[in-house]
Design an enzyme around this catalytic site. Structure first.
Site, PDB file in Angstrom:
ATOM      1  N   GLU A  50       4.608  -5.104   7.075  1.00 25.40           N
ATOM      2  CA  GLU A  50       3.864  -4.065   7.801  1.00 25.40           C
ATOM      3  C   GLU A  50       4.386  -3.836   9.213  1.00 25.40           C
ATOM      4  O   GLU A  50       4.426  -2.715   9.710  1.00 25.40           O
ATOM      5  CB  GLU A  50       2.371  -4.422   7.853  1.00 25.40           C
ATOM      6  CG  GLU A  50       1.635  -4.275   6.530  1.00 25.40           C
ATOM      7  CD  GLU A  50       1.684  -5.520   5.646  1.00 25.40           C
ATOM      8  OE1 GLU A  50       2.519  -6.409   5.889  1.00 25.40           O
ATOM      9  OE2 GLU A  50       0.880  -5.575   4.692  1.00 25.40           O
ATOM     10  N   GLY A  81       0.600  -5.048   0.848  1.00 28.72           N
ATOM     11  CA  GLY A  81      -0.578  -5.106  -0.023  1.00 28.72           C
ATOM     12  C   GLY A  81      -0.292  -5.759  -1.362  1.00 28.72           C
ATOM     13  O   GLY A  81      -1.191  -6.325  -1.988  1.00 28.72           O
ATOM     14  N   GLU A 127      -0.586  -9.354  -0.723  1.00 35.10           N
ATOM     15  CA  GLU A 127      -2.017  -9.621  -0.501  1.00 35.10           C
ATOM     16  C   GLU A 127      -2.785  -9.616  -1.824  1.00 35.10           C
ATOM     17  O   GLU A 127      -3.670 -10.448  -2.039  1.00 35.10           O
ATOM     18  CB  GLU A 127      -2.581  -8.577   0.470  1.00 35.10           C
ATOM     19  CG  GLU A 127      -1.999  -8.745   1.873  1.00 35.10           C
ATOM     20  CD  GLU A 127      -2.379  -7.628   2.822  1.00 35.10           C
ATOM     21  OE1 GLU A 127      -2.267  -6.451   2.433  1.00 35.10           O
ATOM     22  OE2 GLU A 127      -2.791  -7.924   3.952  1.00 35.10           O
ATOM     23  N   ALA A 165       0.867  -1.176   0.000  1.00 30.38           N
ATOM     24  CA  ALA A 165       0.000   0.000   0.000  1.00 30.38           C
ATOM     25  C   ALA A 165       0.905   1.228   0.000  1.00 30.38           C
ATOM     26  O   ALA A 165       2.072   1.153   0.383  1.00 30.38           O
ATOM     27  CB  ALA A 165      -0.901  -0.010   1.222  1.00 30.38           C
TER      28      ALA A 165
HETATM   29  N1  CO8 Z   1       4.563   3.214  -0.541  1.00 33.87           N
HETATM   30  C1  CO8 Z   1       4.949   4.389  -1.068  1.00 33.87           C
HETATM   31  N2  CO8 Z   1       6.084   4.529  -1.776  1.00 33.87           N
HETATM   32  C2  CO8 Z   1       6.870   3.450  -1.950  1.00 33.87           C
HETATM   33  C3  CO8 Z   1       6.527   2.192  -1.427  1.00 33.87           C
HETATM   34  C4  CO8 Z   1       5.305   2.093  -0.699  1.00 33.87           C
HETATM   35  N3  CO8 Z   1       4.866   0.937  -0.188  1.00 33.87           N
HETATM   36  N4  CO8 Z   1       7.496   1.309  -1.751  1.00 33.87           N
HETATM   37  C5  CO8 Z   1       8.403   1.984  -2.459  1.00 33.87           C
HETATM   38  N5  CO8 Z   1       8.038   3.280  -2.586  1.00 33.87           N
HETATM   39  C6  CO8 Z   1       8.758   4.356  -3.271  1.00 33.87           C
HETATM   40  C7  CO8 Z   1       9.941   4.821  -2.470  1.00 33.87           C
HETATM   41  O1  CO8 Z   1       9.540   5.734  -1.466  1.00 33.87           O
HETATM   42  C8  CO8 Z   1      10.801   5.455  -3.537  1.00 33.87           C
HETATM   43  O2  CO8 Z   1      10.260   6.736  -3.838  1.00 33.87           O
HETATM   44  P1  CO8 Z   1      11.248   7.997  -4.033  1.00 33.87           P
HETATM   45  O3  CO8 Z   1      12.048   7.658  -5.242  1.00 33.87           O
HETATM   46  O4  CO8 Z   1      10.303   9.136  -4.229  1.00 33.87           O
HETATM   47  O5  CO8 Z   1      12.073   8.091  -2.795  1.00 33.87           O
HETATM   48  C9  CO8 Z   1      10.551   4.563  -4.749  1.00 33.87           C
HETATM   49  O6  CO8 Z   1       9.324   3.870  -4.478  1.00 33.87           O
HETATM   50  C10 CO8 Z   1      11.630   3.517  -4.949  1.00 33.87           C
HETATM   51  O7  CO8 Z   1      11.766   2.779  -3.743  1.00 33.87           O
HETATM   52  P2  CO8 Z   1      13.176   2.590  -2.984  1.00 33.87           P
HETATM   53  O8  CO8 Z   1      14.091   3.709  -3.289  1.00 33.87           O
HETATM   54  O9  CO8 Z   1      12.891   2.309  -1.540  1.00 33.87           O
HETATM   55  O10 CO8 Z   1      13.701   1.261  -3.714  1.00 33.87           O
HETATM   56  P3  CO8 Z   1      14.703   0.170  -3.119  1.00 33.87           P
HETATM   57  O11 CO8 Z   1      15.040  -0.712  -4.249  1.00 33.87           O
HETATM   58  O12 CO8 Z   1      15.791   0.828  -2.356  1.00 33.87           O
HETATM   59  O13 CO8 Z   1      13.829  -0.671  -2.036  1.00 33.87           O
HETATM   60  C11 CO8 Z   1      11.862  -1.854  -1.226  1.00 33.87           C
HETATM   61  C12 CO8 Z   1      12.727  -1.454  -2.443  1.00 33.87           C
HETATM   62  C13 CO8 Z   1      12.646  -2.793  -0.296  1.00 33.87           C
HETATM   63  C14 CO8 Z   1      10.618  -2.563  -1.757  1.00 33.87           C
HETATM   64  C15 CO8 Z   1      11.478  -0.589  -0.430  1.00 33.87           C
HETATM   65  O14 CO8 Z   1      10.944   0.361  -1.343  1.00 33.87           O
HETATM   66  C16 CO8 Z   1      10.447  -0.815   0.648  1.00 33.87           C
HETATM   67  O15 CO8 Z   1      10.769  -1.316   1.709  1.00 33.87           O
HETATM   68  N6  CO8 Z   1       9.175  -0.424   0.396  1.00 33.87           N
HETATM   69  C17 CO8 Z   1       8.103  -0.527   1.355  1.00 33.87           C
HETATM   70  C18 CO8 Z   1       7.623  -1.940   1.505  1.00 33.87           C
HETATM   71  C19 CO8 Z   1       6.526  -2.014   2.544  1.00 33.87           C
HETATM   72  O16 CO8 Z   1       6.719  -1.762   3.721  1.00 33.87           O
HETATM   73  N7  CO8 Z   1       5.310  -2.400   2.112  1.00 33.87           N
HETATM   74  C20 CO8 Z   1       4.178  -2.564   3.004  1.00 33.87           C
HETATM   75  C21 CO8 Z   1       3.345  -1.343   2.989  1.00 33.87           C
HETATM   76  S1  CO8 Z   1       2.040  -1.420   4.202  1.00 33.87           S
HETATM   77  C22 CO8 Z   1       0.819  -2.280   3.427  1.00 33.87           C
HETATM   78  O17 CO8 Z   1       0.961  -2.714   2.333  1.00 33.87           O
HETATM   79  C23 CO8 Z   1      -0.461  -2.413   4.203  1.00 33.87           C
HETATM   80  C24 CO8 Z   1      -1.411  -3.373   3.503  1.00 33.87           C
HETATM   81  C25 CO8 Z   1      -2.710  -2.707   3.178  1.00 33.87           C
HETATM   82  C26 CO8 Z   1      -3.630  -3.579   2.362  1.00 33.87           C
HETATM   83  C27 CO8 Z   1      -3.441  -3.508   0.851  1.00 33.87           C
HETATM   84  C28 CO8 Z   1      -4.498  -4.310   0.142  1.00 33.87           C
HETATM   85  C29 CO8 Z   1      -4.207  -4.718  -1.314  1.00 33.87           C
END
Ligand code: CO8
Length: 261
Positions: free
Chosen positions: A135, A112, A115, A69
């Protein structure tokens, strides 16, 4: 070609009656914002009604199926807001689609994203795929099936490990634990998913829909009720012309001509 490009996704209906839907928000690793989910829901509803579509493939990019998400969109939300709008309520609309949906996963399928993949009927993974429910690392818990579908897919102990640590598993581990049906080279993920989808799309649409509905009841009902449900749907296939055609074609040693009736 008939490729349609929306703000966050693109999709096309192929000759083989497969609709290929691509999550297309590369700068955010396909993070699932409200706009993306809304486009996905309306596209899937439209494809569900399209008689030229027999099965659907959902994929992302080489780097990410979806990284969860949209954390930036969620970060300032309050409990009264999330509760009163029933946040995420529409995020599993995908599960109401009658046509089979195959997730073709390369790269990250996190939170998400994992999921969403689990809401699909089949997951095909590239060797680069990474699945996880991170999460807990950002102070929340899965909100769209990550504690329920994952547990049913891979068992309690492994699901607990993923949900409580936020650790990721790779494609082969996901296959070993039954989360994905196949692992292929990343360049082949979409092709393989489309191949499976095309096979399904070549069969009778109403019968395929009944088979999907019956298998899904294995997760919703106790065994006794699930078996009864299956039996009733089996009986219902006898209300279709395609059932009669399929069995007659077998007896006459020819290929069936499905009418989707
Ligand atoms: N939300 C918003 N932005 C994101 C997300 C995210 N989940 N994941 C990546 N991005 C963005 C980054 O902020 C970055 O943006 P910017 O260039 O503006 O800084 C861009 O995407 C590229 O990402 P990274 O620079 O972080 O790329 P890396 O290769 O260094 O890392 C990762 C990749 C490991 C995937 C890292 O981006 C990460 O940890 N992302 C978050 C993963 C996460 O915690 N996901 C869970 C989110 S909570 C959730 O999903 C709740 C569930 C809700 C239900 C959904 C139902 C379908």
């Amino acid at each position: 070609s008939n490729l349609k490009t929306l703000e966050y996704i693109k999709y096309e209906v192929q000759e083989n009656q497969v609709a290929l839907v691509t999550l297309n928000r590369p700068k955010a690793l396909n993070a699932l914002c409200d706009g993306l989910i809304n486009e996905l829901n309306s596209t899937l509803e439209q494809l569900n009604k399209d008689p030229k579509v027999g099965a659907i493939v959902i994929t992302g990019s080489e780097k990410a199926f979806a990284a969860g998400a949209d954390i930036k969109e969620m970060k300032d939300k309050t409990f009264p807001y999330t509760y009163s709008v029933n946040m995420l309520a529409s995020w599993d609309n995908l599960t109401t689609i009658k046509k089979p949906i195959i997730a073709a996963v390369n790269g990250y399928a996190l939170g998400g994203g994992c999921e969403l993949a689990m809401m699909c009927d089949i997951i095909v993974a590239g060797t680069s795929a990474k699945f996880g429910q991170p999460e807990i690392l950002i102070g929340t818990i899965p909100g769209c099936g990550g504690t329920q579908r994952l547990t049913r897919a891979i068992g309690k102990s492994k699901a607990m490990e993923l949900v409580l640590t936020g650790d990721q598993i790779d494609a082969h581990t996901a296959e070993k634990h039954g989360l994905v049906s196949k692992v292929v080279e990343p360049t082949e993920t979409v092709n393989e998913a489309v191949k499976i989808a095309a096979k399904i799309a070549s069969l009778s649409q109403p019968i395929v829909a009944m088979a999907k509905e019956a298998v899904n009841q294995a997760h919703n009902l106790p065994l006794k009720d699930g078996l009864q449900y299956e039996k009733r749907l089996f009986h219902s296939t006898f209300a279709t012309q395609d059932r009669k055609e399929g069995m007659t074609a077998f007896a006459e040693k020819r290929k069936p001509q499905w009418k989707n009736e």
